[in-house]
Design a protein around this motif. Sequence first.
Motif, mmCIF file in Angstrom:
data_model
loop_
_atom_site.group_PDB
_atom_site.id
_atom_site.type_symbol
_atom_site.label_atom_id
_atom_site.label_comp_id
_atom_site.label_asym_id
_atom_site.label_seq_id
_atom_site.Cartn_x
_atom_site.Cartn_y
_atom_site.Cartn_z
ATOM 1 N N UNK A 157 4.866 2.212 -23.851
ATOM 2 C CA UNK A 157 4.687 0.871 -23.403
ATOM 3 C C UNK A 157 2.999 0.675 -23.206
ATOM 4 N N UNK A 158 2.472 -0.580 -23.179
ATOM 5 C CA UNK A 158 1.224 -0.654 -22.868
ATOM 6 C C UNK A 158 1.453 -0.846 -21.229
ATOM 7 N N UNK A 159 0.561 -0.612 -20.555
ATOM 8 C CA UNK A 159 0.349 -0.644 -19.078
ATOM 9 C C UNK A 159 -1.140 -1.358 -18.602
ATOM 10 N N UNK A 160 -0.937 -1.897 -17.305
ATOM 11 C CA UNK A 160 -2.161 -2.436 -16.601
ATOM 12 C C UNK A 160 -2.019 -2.443 -15.432
ATOM 13 N N UNK A 161 -2.900 -1.995 -14.678
ATOM 14 C CA UNK A 161 -3.155 -2.100 -13.154
ATOM 15 C C UNK A 161 -3.926 -3.001 -12.622
ATOM 16 N N UNK A 162 -3.448 -3.770 -11.834
ATOM 17 C CA UNK A 162 -4.065 -5.032 -11.103
ATOM 18 C C UNK A 162 -4.753 -4.159 -9.944
ATOM 19 N N UNK A 163 -6.129 -3.957 -10.045
ATOM 20 C CA UNK A 163 -6.952 -3.751 -8.830
ATOM 21 C C UNK A 163 -7.257 -4.935 -8.184
ATOM 22 N N UNK A 164 -7.209 -4.984 -6.772
ATOM 23 C CA UNK A 164 -7.346 -6.336 -6.181
ATOM 24 C C UNK A 164 -8.885 -6.349 -5.559
ATOM 25 N N UNK A 165 -9.238 -7.639 -5.230
ATOM 26 C CA UNK A 165 -10.723 -7.715 -4.910
ATOM 27 C C UNK A 165 -11.262 -6.555 -3.857
ATOM 28 N N UNK A 166 -12.190 -5.977 -4.251
ATOM 29 C CA UNK A 166 -13.020 -5.063 -3.386
ATOM 30 C C UNK A 166 -12.427 -3.720 -3.765
ATOM 31 N N UNK A 167 -11.244 -3.431 -4.281
ATOM 32 C CA UNK A 167 -10.413 -2.260 -4.275
ATOM 33 C C UNK A 167 -10.826 -1.450 -5.711
ATOM 34 N N UNK A 168 -10.723 -0.021 -5.530
ATOM 35 C CA UNK A 168 -10.977 0.705 -6.876
ATOM 36 C C UNK A 168 -12.093 0.333 -7.561
ATOM 37 N N UNK A 169 -13.339 0.069 -6.857
ATOM 38 C CA UNK A 169 -14.748 -0.112 -7.314
ATOM 39 C C UNK A 169 -14.954 -1.398 -7.885
ATOM 40 N N UNK A 170 -14.001 -2.207 -7.709
ATOM 41 C CA UNK A 170 -14.071 -3.725 -8.040
ATOM 42 C C UNK A 170 -15.076 -4.324 -7.077
ATOM 43 N N UNK A 171 -16.227 -4.942 -7.437
ATOM 44 C CA UNK A 171 -17.106 -5.424 -6.478
ATOM 45 C C UNK A 171 -16.465 -6.809 -5.914
ATOM 46 N N UNK A 172 -16.783 -6.934 -4.683
ATOM 47 C CA UNK A 172 -16.433 -8.130 -3.955
ATOM 48 C C UNK A 172 -17.116 -9.274 -4.138
ATOM 49 N N UNK A 173 -16.774 -10.261 -4.982
ATOM 50 C CA UNK A 173 -17.643 -11.646 -5.311
ATOM 51 C C UNK A 173 -17.514 -12.837 -4.383
ATOM 52 N N UNK A 174 -16.476 -12.617 -3.400
ATOM 53 C CA UNK A 174 -16.459 -13.767 -2.512
ATOM 54 C C UNK A 174 -16.348 -13.123 -1.000
ATOM 55 N N UNK A 175 -16.079 -14.051 0.020
ATOM 56 C CA UNK A 175 -16.202 -13.228 1.479
ATOM 57 C C UNK A 175 -14.757 -12.878 1.662
ATOM 58 N N UNK A 176 -13.736 -12.958 1.033
ATOM 59 C CA UNK A 176 -12.429 -12.488 1.141
ATOM 60 C C UNK A 176 -11.904 -11.212 0.417
ATOM 61 N N UNK A 177 -11.307 -10.299 1.039
ATOM 62 C CA UNK A 177 -10.758 -8.958 0.411
ATOM 63 C C UNK A 177 -9.419 -9.709 -0.184
ATOM 64 N N UNK A 178 -8.303 -8.902 0.005
ATOM 65 C CA UNK A 178 -6.986 -9.201 -0.346
ATOM 66 C C UNK A 178 -5.944 -8.839 0.891
ATOM 67 N N UNK A 179 -4.783 -9.333 0.645
ATOM 68 C CA UNK A 179 -3.821 -9.281 1.644
ATOM 69 C C UNK A 179 -2.652 -8.977 1.086
ATOM 70 N N UNK A 180 -1.697 -8.564 1.937
ATOM 71 C CA UNK A 180 -0.190 -8.327 1.329
ATOM 72 C C UNK A 180 0.728 -9.623 0.785
ATOM 73 N N UNK A 181 0.061 -10.573 1.083
ATOM 74 C CA UNK A 181 0.646 -11.859 0.677
ATOM 75 C C UNK A 181 -0.002 -12.575 -0.092
ATOM 76 N N UNK A 182 -1.141 -12.212 -0.598
ATOM 77 C CA UNK A 182 -2.075 -12.968 -1.540
ATOM 78 C C UNK A 182 -1.517 -13.165 -2.917
ATOM 79 N N UNK A 183 -0.647 -13.582 -3.007
ATOM 80 C CA UNK A 183 0.215 -13.790 -4.516
ATOM 81 C C UNK A 183 -0.432 -14.683 -5.504
ATOM 82 N N UNK A 184 -1.460 -15.376 -4.943
ATOM 83 C CA UNK A 184 -2.328 -16.225 -5.995
ATOM 84 C C UNK A 184 -3.063 -15.185 -7.021
ATOM 85 N N UNK A 185 -3.804 -14.197 -6.315
ATOM 86 C CA UNK A 185 -4.425 -13.176 -7.054
ATOM 87 C C UNK A 185 -3.472 -12.746 -8.186
#
Length: 397
Positions: A157-185
Amino acid sequence: MFSNPLFAAGVLAAGSAVIVRKRVVDRSGVELVHAPQTAAVGDRGSLLDIIAARCPSLADPKAARFVPAVALPTADMQTCYNGVCEGLRRARFVEYERELITTEDGGTIGLDWSPPFAQMPEDDRPIVVLSHGLSGGSHETYVQLAVRHLTAAPYHFRTVVVNYRGCAGVRLTTHVLYNGGLTADYGFAVEHVHRRFPSSALVGVGYSLGANLVTKYVGEQGEACPLKAAISVCNPYDLLAASDAIDRPSIRNKYLYTPAMLLGLMRLFHRHRKAIDSGPVRLDHAAIAKITRIRQFDDLITARVFGYTDSVDYYTQCSCAQFLPRIRIPLLAISSLDDPVCPEDTIPRSAFRSNPHLILATTQFGGHLGYHESLSSTWLPRPIGEFCAAIFDSPEA
């Protein structure tokens, strides 16, 4: 609590002699919880039929079992061994290709594709979309083990891991990180994958807090969900109850789980403090410096940044249990009953017994995201791979 099969002694009197007979109590089997009649999956039979036919790690009486490694007999050992593996494997043992995508509000999400496209050119093969746990990312041992299993034979299979805002080396480009219910991202990432591969079927897999997020998203989407199915692993379901469990006074909570989880959160916050402080919300840094509990973090940071009244309001609104009745795609949930982070009493069994689209698979042992059969192998990727193949209707299942 030792997790290999336990022995119960039966004492029988025979004349003047006492004979001791040992009866093996095997607690290593997988228990499936579901509605009396599960939903049809296309024209291939019911969800339960498909699992029975294609998922031996979940349904075969001989194969559906998890026996912990002799060296890791307790829930705490199973749970903490992931951290040991992380320390020993500082370099990734899965090769990724990162793609950065930008949300409508300017946030950045990192998509780690595996195998890289040079090794697996774009085509219409199925894709598994993985979502990490609290302050984690694609580097986590449990994520890499799943990716390695899903991309190898017989699945490919092909796989893709979603690394949320600020996680795993992803730069935070807004003033919010992520949370356990932020389904929009998460939804934004899924839609991006779907647009890039419109002919590929997608299955979502979430771990721990990521499982809560994926499950909430699937429930919110209902019949319009773009995923063909989803898998939830070690889901807390009720964030308030899970928080209460971590806050219970015990040696392991005080000296093990709370410090470890809080360390990841505080590192994430301090790494991106400048970006977070650039937003409209003024945080109390003097109080933040004194945080000793996860709930304090969510009171002082998460709730304020995302506009919740407090941590209780955040937990109540974002817990996925309330969304389970709305799910209309096949969802497999895997939980261990000795999970020290997501206790057994947080599992909403009644929802699994009433919604025909849901299947709950429980094991007696495994800890939180552990499931180590030995120091070098883990059980968890097997049922995930089998279920994905069954849903994708892959002949290799």
